[in-house]
Scaffold this motif. Structure first.
Motif, PDB file in Angstrom:
ATOM      1  N   SER A 190       0.953  -1.334   0.080  1.00 31.60           N
ATOM      2  CA  SER A 190      -0.037  -0.031   0.215  1.00 31.60           C
ATOM      3  C   SER A 190       0.825   1.172  -0.129  1.00 31.60           C
ATOM      4  N   ILE A 191       1.437   1.397  -1.185  1.00 32.34           N
ATOM      5  CA  ILE A 191       2.199   2.758  -1.292  1.00 32.34           C
ATOM      6  C   ILE A 191       1.804   3.475  -2.462  1.00 32.34           C
ATOM      7  N   GLN A 192       1.519   4.529  -2.278  1.00 33.95           N
ATOM      8  CA  GLN A 192       1.124   5.601  -3.283  1.00 33.95           C
ATOM      9  C   GLN A 192       2.415   6.038  -4.098  1.00 33.95           C
ATOM     10  N   GLN A 193       2.190   6.174  -5.470  1.00 32.64           N
ATOM     11  CA  GLN A 193       3.354   6.652  -6.172  1.00 32.64           C
ATOM     12  C   GLN A 193       3.091   8.076  -6.409  1.00 32.64           C
ATOM     13  N   GLY A 194       4.310   8.872  -6.013  1.00 34.35           N
ATOM     14  CA  GLY A 194       4.423  10.167  -6.201  1.00 34.35           C
ATOM     15  C   GLY A 194       5.702  10.656  -5.765  1.00 34.35           C
ATOM     16  N   THR A 195       5.745  11.877  -5.907  1.00 31.52           N
ATOM     17  CA  THR A 195       7.323  12.429  -5.458  1.00 31.52           C
ATOM     18  C   THR A 195       7.411  12.819  -4.091  1.00 31.52           C
ATOM     19  N   THR A 196       8.226  12.152  -3.254  1.00 34.70           N
ATOM     20  CA  THR A 196       8.866  12.343  -2.066  1.00 34.70           C
ATOM     21  C   THR A 196      10.248  11.945  -1.603  1.00 34.70           C
ATOM     22  N   HIS A 197      10.696  12.824  -0.951  1.00 33.31           N
ATOM     23  CA  HIS A 197      12.004  12.683  -0.732  1.00 33.31           C
ATOM     24  C   HIS A 197      12.284  11.657   0.768  1.00 33.31           C
ATOM     25  N   LYS A 198      11.024  11.415   1.083  1.00 32.43           N
ATOM     26  CA  LYS A 198      10.924  10.720   2.442  1.00 32.43           C
ATOM     27  C   LYS A 198      10.864   9.448   2.015  1.00 32.43           C
ATOM     28  N   TRP A 199      11.458   8.361   2.724  1.00 27.10           N
ATOM     29  CA  TRP A 199      11.182   7.082   2.488  1.00 27.10           C
ATOM     30  C   TRP A 199      10.190   6.656   3.146  1.00 27.10           C
ATOM     31  N   THR A 200       9.311   5.791   2.568  1.00 25.83           N
ATOM     32  CA  THR A 200       7.888   5.403   3.169  1.00 25.83           C
ATOM     33  C   THR A 200       7.898   3.960   3.499  1.00 25.83           C
ATOM     34  N   LYS A 201       7.767   3.476   4.561  1.00 26.36           N
ATOM     35  CA  LYS A 201       7.758   1.774   4.793  1.00 26.36           C
ATOM     36  C   LYS A 201       6.490   1.417   4.224  1.00 26.36           C
ATOM     37  N   SER A 202       6.254   0.139   3.637  1.00 31.44           N
ATOM     38  CA  SER A 202       5.274  -0.516   3.146  1.00 31.44           C
ATOM     39  C   SER A 202       4.224  -0.695   4.448  1.00 31.44           C
ATOM     40  N   SER A 203       3.030  -0.566   4.325  1.00 32.80           N
ATOM     41  CA  SER A 203       1.891  -0.964   5.393  1.00 32.80           C
ATOM     42  C   SER A 203       1.868  -2.702   5.611  1.00 32.80           C
ATOM     43  N   TYR A 204       2.515  -3.139   4.653  1.00 31.62           N
ATOM     44  CA  TYR A 204       2.471  -4.746   4.725  1.00 31.62           C
ATOM     45  C   TYR A 204       3.888  -5.087   5.634  1.00 31.62           C
ATOM     46  N   SER A 205       4.714  -4.362   5.759  1.00 27.56           N
ATOM     47  CA  SER A 205       5.875  -4.433   6.473  1.00 27.56           C
ATOM     48  C   SER A 205       5.459  -4.679   7.989  1.00 27.56           C
ATOM     49  N   VAL A 237       3.748  -3.549  -8.503  1.00 30.39           N
ATOM     50  CA  VAL A 237       2.581  -3.285  -7.480  1.00 30.39           C
ATOM     51  C   VAL A 237       1.446  -3.911  -7.789  1.00 30.39           C
ATOM     52  N   ALA A 238       1.034  -3.653  -9.235  1.00 27.20           N
ATOM     53  CA  ALA A 238      -0.264  -4.195  -9.625  1.00 27.20           C
ATOM     54  C   ALA A 238      -0.272  -5.715  -9.689  1.00 27.20           C
ATOM     55  N   ARG A 239       0.866  -6.151 -10.049  1.00 24.31           N
ATOM     56  CA  ARG A 239       1.045  -7.888 -10.065  1.00 24.31           C
ATOM     57  C   ARG A 239       0.934  -8.418  -8.809  1.00 24.31           C
ATOM     58  N   VAL A 240       1.715  -7.991  -7.987  1.00 20.84           N
ATOM     59  CA  VAL A 240       1.742  -8.234  -6.432  1.00 20.84           C
ATOM     60  C   VAL A 240       0.405  -8.146  -5.520  1.00 20.84           C
ATOM     61  N   SER A 241      -0.323  -7.035  -6.139  1.00 19.88           N
ATOM     62  CA  SER A 241      -1.455  -6.763  -5.240  1.00 19.88           C
ATOM     63  C   SER A 241      -2.517  -7.615  -5.808  1.00 19.88           C
ATOM     64  N   ARG A 242      -2.507  -8.217  -6.803  1.00 17.92           N
ATOM     65  CA  ARG A 242      -3.442  -9.238  -7.343  1.00 17.92           C
ATOM     66  C   ARG A 242      -3.417 -10.578  -6.702  1.00 17.92           C
ATOM     67  N   ARG A 243      -2.433 -10.803  -5.813  1.00 21.46           N
ATOM     68  CA  ARG A 243      -2.296 -12.318  -5.023  1.00 21.46           C
ATOM     69  C   ARG A 243      -2.760 -12.396  -3.949  1.00 21.46           C
TER      70      ARG A 243
END
Length: 64
Positions: free
Chosen positions: A2-17, A58-64
């Motif tokens: 669950s990571i939205q694509q966009g411009t960010t300089h911060k690292w964002t941890k996956s909500s699935y982590s 992301v689209a492929r792993v989200s389908r599983r």
């Protein structure tokens, strides 16, 4: 992931982590690259992907 694509300089941890050791972080400091790294060992090099390649992944792993 669950990571939205966009411009960010911060690292964002996956909500699935979770506490199981399988953690990734993503950032997109520019619109032409998406960087991915292991959140447990941030000193290792990050992998770089084009936005299209990342979106396809992301689209492929989200389908599983």
């Amino acid at each position: 992931m669950s990571i939205q694509q966009g411009t960010t300089h911060k690292w964002t941890k996956s909500s699935y982590s979770t506490g199981n050791g399988a953690c990734v972080e993503v950032r997109s400091p520019e619109t032409r690259v998406v960087a991915v790294r292991d959140s447990k060992d941030t000193g290792l090099p990050a992998l770089s992907f084009s936005p299209d390649a990342w979106s396809g992944f992301v689209a492929r792993v989200s389908r599983r």
